[in-house]
Design an enzyme around this catalytic site. Structure first.
Site, PDB file in Angstrom:
ATOM      1  N   ASP A  55      -7.938  -0.507   5.186  1.00 30.73           N
ATOM      2  CA  ASP A  55      -6.763  -0.656   4.326  1.00 30.73           C
ATOM      3  C   ASP A  55      -7.047  -1.388   3.019  1.00 30.73           C
ATOM      4  OD1 ASP A  55      -5.341   0.586   6.380  1.00 30.73           O
ATOM      5  OD2 ASP A  55      -4.935  -1.336   7.352  1.00 30.73           O
ATOM      6  N   GLU A  56      -8.233  -1.205   2.482  1.00 36.90           N
ATOM      7  CA  GLU A  56      -8.613  -1.888   1.241  1.00 36.90           C
ATOM      8  C   GLU A  56      -8.076  -1.174   0.002  1.00 36.90           C
ATOM      9  OE1 GLU A  56     -10.721  -0.645   3.472  1.00 36.90           O
ATOM     10  OE2 GLU A  56     -11.957  -2.238   4.307  1.00 36.90           O
ATOM     11  N   LYS A 109      -8.722   2.300  -0.172  1.00 33.67           N
ATOM     12  CA  LYS A 109      -9.700   3.378  -0.334  1.00 33.67           C
ATOM     13  C   LYS A 109      -9.022   4.644  -0.845  1.00 33.67           C
ATOM     14  CE  LYS A 109     -10.582   3.181   4.012  1.00 33.67           C
ATOM     15  NZ  LYS A 109      -9.919   1.919   4.382  1.00 33.67           N
ATOM     16  N   GLY A 142      -4.720   5.780   7.522  1.00 31.63           N
ATOM     17  CA  GLY A 142      -3.539   5.927   6.666  1.00 31.63           C
ATOM     18  C   GLY A 142      -3.944   5.563   5.255  1.00 31.63           C
ATOM     19  N   HIS A 143      -4.114   6.558   4.394  1.00 27.67           N
ATOM     20  CA  HIS A 143      -4.532   6.316   3.009  1.00 27.67           C
ATOM     21  C   HIS A 143      -3.349   6.571   2.076  1.00 27.67           C
ATOM     22  CE1 HIS A 143      -9.128   7.012   3.765  1.00 27.67           C
ATOM     23  NE2 HIS A 143      -8.623   5.995   4.445  1.00 27.67           N
ATOM     24  N   GLN A 164     -11.416   4.116   7.708  1.00 25.94           N
ATOM     25  CA  GLN A 164     -11.720   2.864   8.415  1.00 25.94           C
ATOM     26  C   GLN A 164     -12.602   2.006   7.489  1.00 25.94           C
ATOM     27  OE1 GLN A 164     -11.773   5.987  10.418  1.00 25.94           O
ATOM     28  NE2 GLN A 164      -9.681   5.295  10.477  1.00 25.94           N
ATOM     29  N   THR A 209      -0.212   3.503   9.129  1.00 25.65           N
ATOM     30  CA  THR A 209      -0.163   4.468  10.230  1.00 25.65           C
ATOM     31  C   THR A 209       0.734   3.978  11.356  1.00 25.65           C
ATOM     32  OG1 THR A 209      -2.324   5.366   9.725  1.00 25.65           O
ATOM     33  CG2 THR A 209      -1.604   5.600  11.992  1.00 25.65           C
ATOM     34  N   ARG A 222       2.388  -1.700  11.967  1.00 27.59           N
ATOM     35  CA  ARG A 222       2.178  -3.075  12.439  1.00 27.59           C
ATOM     36  C   ARG A 222       1.958  -4.010  11.257  1.00 27.59           C
ATOM     37  NH1 ARG A 222      -2.752  -2.398  16.583  1.00 27.59           N
ATOM     38  NH2 ARG A 222      -3.375  -0.847  15.054  1.00 27.59           N
ATOM     39  N   LYS A 239      -5.903  -4.894  -5.516  1.00 27.88           N
ATOM     40  CA  LYS A 239      -4.741  -5.749  -5.258  1.00 27.88           C
ATOM     41  C   LYS A 239      -4.862  -7.118  -5.928  1.00 27.88           C
ATOM     42  CE  LYS A 239      -2.258  -4.516  -1.667  1.00 27.88           C
ATOM     43  NZ  LYS A 239      -1.687  -4.081  -0.372  1.00 27.88           N
ATOM     44  N   ASP A 284      -3.353  -8.012  -8.444  1.00 26.73           N
ATOM     45  CA  ASP A 284      -1.996  -8.395  -8.880  1.00 26.73           C
ATOM     46  C   ASP A 284      -1.309  -9.269  -7.832  1.00 26.73           C
ATOM     47  OD1 ASP A 284      -2.258  -5.823  -7.478  1.00 26.73           O
ATOM     48  OD2 ASP A 284      -0.066  -5.766  -7.525  1.00 26.73           O
TER      49      ASP A 284
HETATM   50  P1  GDP Z   1      -6.521   2.528   2.686  1.00 21.47           P
HETATM   51  O1  GDP Z   1      -6.360   2.793   4.135  1.00 21.47           O
HETATM   52  O2  GDP Z   1      -7.783   1.773   2.387  1.00 21.47           O
HETATM   53  O3  GDP Z   1      -6.389   3.737   1.814  1.00 21.47           O
HETATM   54  O4  GDP Z   1      -5.324   1.540   2.268  1.00 21.47           O
HETATM   55  P2  GDP Z   1      -3.769   1.649   2.724  1.00 21.47           P
HETATM   56  O5  GDP Z   1      -3.138   2.775   1.999  1.00 21.47           O
HETATM   57  O6  GDP Z   1      -3.667   1.638   4.205  1.00 21.47           O
HETATM   58  O7  GDP Z   1      -3.227   0.239   2.237  1.00 21.47           O
HETATM   59  C1  GDP Z   1      -3.297  -0.151   0.898  1.00 21.47           C
HETATM   60  C2  GDP Z   1      -1.881  -0.512   0.427  1.00 21.47           C
HETATM   61  O8  GDP Z   1      -1.951  -1.203  -0.819  1.00 21.47           O
HETATM   62  C3  GDP Z   1      -1.017   0.710   0.137  1.00 21.47           C
HETATM   63  O9  GDP Z   1       0.322   0.372   0.401  1.00 21.47           O
HETATM   64  C4  GDP Z   1      -1.230   0.956  -1.353  1.00 21.47           C
HETATM   65  O10 GDP Z   1      -0.140   1.654  -1.959  1.00 21.47           O
HETATM   66  C5  GDP Z   1      -1.307  -0.456  -1.859  1.00 21.47           C
HETATM   67  N1  GDP Z   1      -2.166  -0.653  -3.050  1.00 21.47           N
HETATM   68  C6  GDP Z   1      -3.308  -0.021  -3.362  1.00 21.47           C
HETATM   69  N2  GDP Z   1      -3.891  -0.582  -4.445  1.00 21.47           N
HETATM   70  C7  GDP Z   1      -3.086  -1.588  -4.820  1.00 21.47           C
HETATM   71  C8  GDP Z   1      -3.168  -2.565  -5.870  1.00 21.47           C
HETATM   72  O11 GDP Z   1      -4.116  -2.646  -6.640  1.00 21.47           O
HETATM   73  N3  GDP Z   1      -2.113  -3.474  -5.932  1.00 21.47           N
HETATM   74  C9  GDP Z   1      -1.072  -3.446  -5.059  1.00 21.47           C
HETATM   75  N4  GDP Z   1      -0.112  -4.362  -5.189  1.00 21.47           N
HETATM   76  N5  GDP Z   1      -0.981  -2.540  -4.064  1.00 21.47           N
HETATM   77  C10 GDP Z   1      -1.978  -1.639  -3.949  1.00 21.47           C
HETATM   78  P1  IMO Z   2      -7.828   3.189   7.201  1.00 17.53           P
HETATM   79  O1  IMO Z   2      -8.674   4.420   6.960  1.00 17.53           O
HETATM   80  C1  IMO Z   2      -7.093  -0.424   9.510  1.00 17.53           C
HETATM   81  C2  IMO Z   2      -8.428  -0.398  13.686  1.00 17.53           C
HETATM   82  C3  IMO Z   2      -7.291  -0.495  14.689  1.00 17.53           C
HETATM   83  C4  IMO Z   2      -7.990  -1.199  15.830  1.00 17.53           C
HETATM   84  C5  IMO Z   2      -9.401  -0.608  15.785  1.00 17.53           C
HETATM   85  C6  IMO Z   2      -9.635   0.526  16.764  1.00 17.53           C
HETATM   86  O2  IMO Z   2      -6.400   3.402   6.873  1.00 17.53           O
HETATM   87  O3  IMO Z   2      -8.440   1.989   6.565  1.00 17.53           O
HETATM   88  P2  IMO Z   2      -8.820   3.063  16.789  1.00 17.53           P
HETATM   89  O4  IMO Z   2      -7.437   3.640  16.858  1.00 17.53           O
HETATM   90  O5  IMO Z   2      -9.612   3.513  15.613  1.00 17.53           O
HETATM   91  O6  IMO Z   2      -9.577   3.240  18.078  1.00 17.53           O
HETATM   92  O7  IMO Z   2      -8.578   1.471  16.657  1.00 17.53           O
HETATM   93  O8  IMO Z   2      -9.591  -0.132  14.450  1.00 17.53           O
HETATM   94  N1  IMO Z   2      -8.292   0.695  12.689  1.00 17.53           N
HETATM   95  C7  IMO Z   2      -7.873   0.517  11.432  1.00 17.53           C
HETATM   96  N2  IMO Z   2      -7.436  -0.594  10.795  1.00 17.53           N
HETATM   97  N3  IMO Z   2      -7.179   0.748   8.842  1.00 17.53           N
HETATM   98  C8  IMO Z   2      -7.638   1.856   9.455  1.00 17.53           C
HETATM   99  O9  IMO Z   2      -7.853   3.021   8.798  1.00 17.53           O
HETATM  100  C9  IMO Z   2      -7.974   1.783  10.816  1.00 17.53           C
HETATM  101  N4  IMO Z   2      -8.428   2.670  11.721  1.00 17.53           N
HETATM  102  C10 IMO Z   2      -8.626   1.981  12.867  1.00 17.53           C
HETATM  103  O10 IMO Z   2      -6.203  -1.225  14.168  1.00 17.53           O
HETATM  104  O11 IMO Z   2      -8.099  -2.570  15.535  1.00 17.53           O
HETATM  105 MG    MG Z   3      -4.997   2.480   5.668  1.00 16.67          MG
END
Ligand code: GDP
Ligand code: IMO
Ligand code: MG
Length: 446
Positions: free
Chosen positions: A13-14, A16, A40-41, A221, A297, A300, A328, A330
């Site tokens: 969830d960085e 990506k 969840g991207h 991940q 996703t 939580r 992030k 900001d």
């Molecule tokens: P991913 O799984 O690495 O693609 O990341 P996620 O989508 O799960 O979580 C990133 C969250 O941060 C999402 O809600 C994005 O809309 C949000 N986001 C992404 N880049 C930035 C940023 O630079 N600043 C802020 N405030 N939110 C961001």
């Molecule tokens: P994105 O691509 C954050 C975590 C789960 C759990 C562990 C194992 O959005 O960054 P799994 O269902 O893969 O067997 O769960 O890995 N996990 C993630 N955490 N972002 C994800 O994907 C994740 N995919 C799996 O929360 O701790």
């Molecule tokens: Mg994610």
């Protein structure tokens, strides 16, 4: 032409998705190479936010091919829903191709994922992994046991029934398994509907390489969730590393140009596992609230804490990062000071800077040693407007020092800076100097 990998450099969830979408603007093909519906991207388009689970972000761009690659485990019914939702919003723009080698997540795998985590917590509540319950671990386990079902099997009902029979013979411990015949016919039906998208994807990539077209591998991940190099057993069941992206796509290592690691200016983790810089106090709550840190996703609440440079250094070396995207920033705007973990103090008094402990229980006992860096002002709309117009020149000086500190600590230049969730809220600081020789590892203790 470039072949680039974007990968998560923390616990997932960085952002990506956002960085991959930004880079997809110059790619012909975007490939997802591992994971499945656990992902969840989020990409925030002018039309609103989109959360992609099993599709590569190239699906959002005309003229781009979005490949769900061989290394993935796909849940075909959820995949249909994801496509349908994009169709309904008019956002299905790129061409979607699904690797015939990708494995299928079955209803049995979803049941088994829940069953396994309950089993773990029966012996010790702290042993539950807190998986996404989407069947990832069991689907990869069956893949490696060699009785998995692949997308290619869906078009041959006879062979599918036979293979599913074999797989079902290993699942008699699971209560509530749907009848085999019902599963075969549902899979054959969904296979028929998805058939126009299912084909070998390696030749598409090799042809693109021969034509000099750019390919982006969109990691899912994160490196610290890698089955071998992550915080085992609190990991996912795939290889979200740069090496894993190549194995999971069929692109040879000799074709790779860049590896971009994505890290938040702080950190988060979903699910169980060691997390030395977790902040369970008010400041962690601040990060969760201002950063909107809730799972894309599972919904939580994410655990929140500070940037961990011990782990980031490890990830940089493990993946051969050529640049970093720090996102992030900001969220931290307006804080006086920003804690950054520069080393660990272990219970025996040793200081660890370079190689985090292998064991999760040892890592859980690491006490972070922080340096407090000066914060930068809040990035209000005016400041964001300047960043959009002027790029890196408009970054606040304290933020530039923060980014330099990260580069010093990791030997990896920061090239991209995310300052908001929207598609255009990323600064590209431009090509970085050729990779310098990495500093030698500090003594294991000192
Ligand atoms: P991913 O799984 O690495 O693609 O990341 P996620 O989508 O799960 O979580 C990133 C969250 O941060 C999402 O809600 C994005 O809309 C949000 N986001 C992404 N880049 C930035 C940023 O630079 N600043 C802020 N405030 N939110 C961001
Ligand atoms: P994105 O691509 C954050 C975590 C789960 C759990 C562990 C194992 O959005 O960054 P799994 O269902 O893969 O067997 O769960 O890995 N996990 C993630 N955490 N972002 C994800 O994907 C994740 N995919 C799996 O929360 O701790
Ligand atoms: Mg994610």
């Amino acid at each position: 032409m470039t072949v680039r990998i974007v990968l998560g450099a923390q616990f997932g969830d960085e952002a990506k998705g956002k960085i991959a979408d930004f880079l997809a603007g110059t790619a012909r093909i975007v490939v997802r190479s591992g994971g499945g519906p656990n992902t969840g991207h989020t990409v925030v388009l002018p039309e609103g936010p989109v959360v992609l689970h099993q599709l590569a972000c190239g699906v959002l761009r005309h003229g781009v091919t979005a490949i769900s690659g061989p290394g993935m485990v796909l849940q075909p019914f959820k995949l249909e829903d994801e496509l349908r939702a994009l169709d309904e919003r008019g956002l299905h723009r790129g061409e979607v191709v699904l690797s015939d080698r990708a494995h299928v997540i079955l209803p049995a795998h979803e049941l088994e994922d829940v069953w396994e985590d309950e089993l773990r917590s029966q012996s010790d509540p702290a042993a539950a992994l807190g998986t996404t319950k989407s069947g990832i671990g069991p689907a990869y386990a069956d893949r490696y046991a060699r009785w998995g079902i692949r997308l290619t099997d869906l078009s041959r009902p006879g062979a599918l029934r036979e293979r599913l029979g074999l797989l079902y013979a290993t699942k008699s411990h699971l209560p509530g398994l749907p009848p085999l015949e019902e599963v075969v016919s549902r899979l054959a039906e969904v296979g028929g509907r998805l058939a126009p998208m299912i084909r070998p994807t390696e030749p598409i990539l090799w042809d693109a390489l021969a034509r000099g077209e750019s390919i982006l591998l969109e990691g899912a991940q994160s490196a610290l969730l890698d089955i071998d190099f992550g915080t085992y057993p609190y990991v996912t069941s795939s290889h979200p590393t740069s090496a894993g992206a190549l194995v999971g796509s069929g692109i040879p290592p000799t074709e790779l140009d860049e590896v971009i690691g994505v890290a938040k200016a702080y950190s988060t983790r979903v699910g169980a596992g060691p997390y030395p810089t977790e902040d369970t106090g008010e400041r962690g709550e601040f990060l969760r609230r201002v950063g909107g840190e809730r799972g894309a996703t599972t919904g939580r609440a994410r655990r929140c804490g500070w940037l961990d440079l011990v782990l980031l250094r490890y990830v940089a070396r493990l993946n051969g990062l050529t640049s970093l995207a720090i996102t992030k920033v900001d969220v931290l705007g307006g804080l006086d000071e920003i804690p950054v973990c520069v080393s660990y103090r272990m219970p025996d008094g040793t200081i660890v800077r370079d190689a985090p402990p292998t064991r999760a229980d040892d890592l859980a006992r690491a006490e972070p040693v922080y340096e407090n860096l000066p914060g930068w002002p809040e990035l209000h709309e005016r400041a964001k407007e300047r960043l959009r117009r002027e790029g890196g020149a408009a970054l606040p000086s304290a933020l530039v020092r923060f980014l330099d500190f990260i580069t010093q600590a990791t030997d990896v230049p920061v090239r991209y800076v995310g300052y908001g969730a929207h598609r255009d809220e990323t600064v590209d600081l431009g090509p970085t100097a050729p990779r310098a020789r990495r500093s030698p590892l500090a003594a294991w203790s000192g």
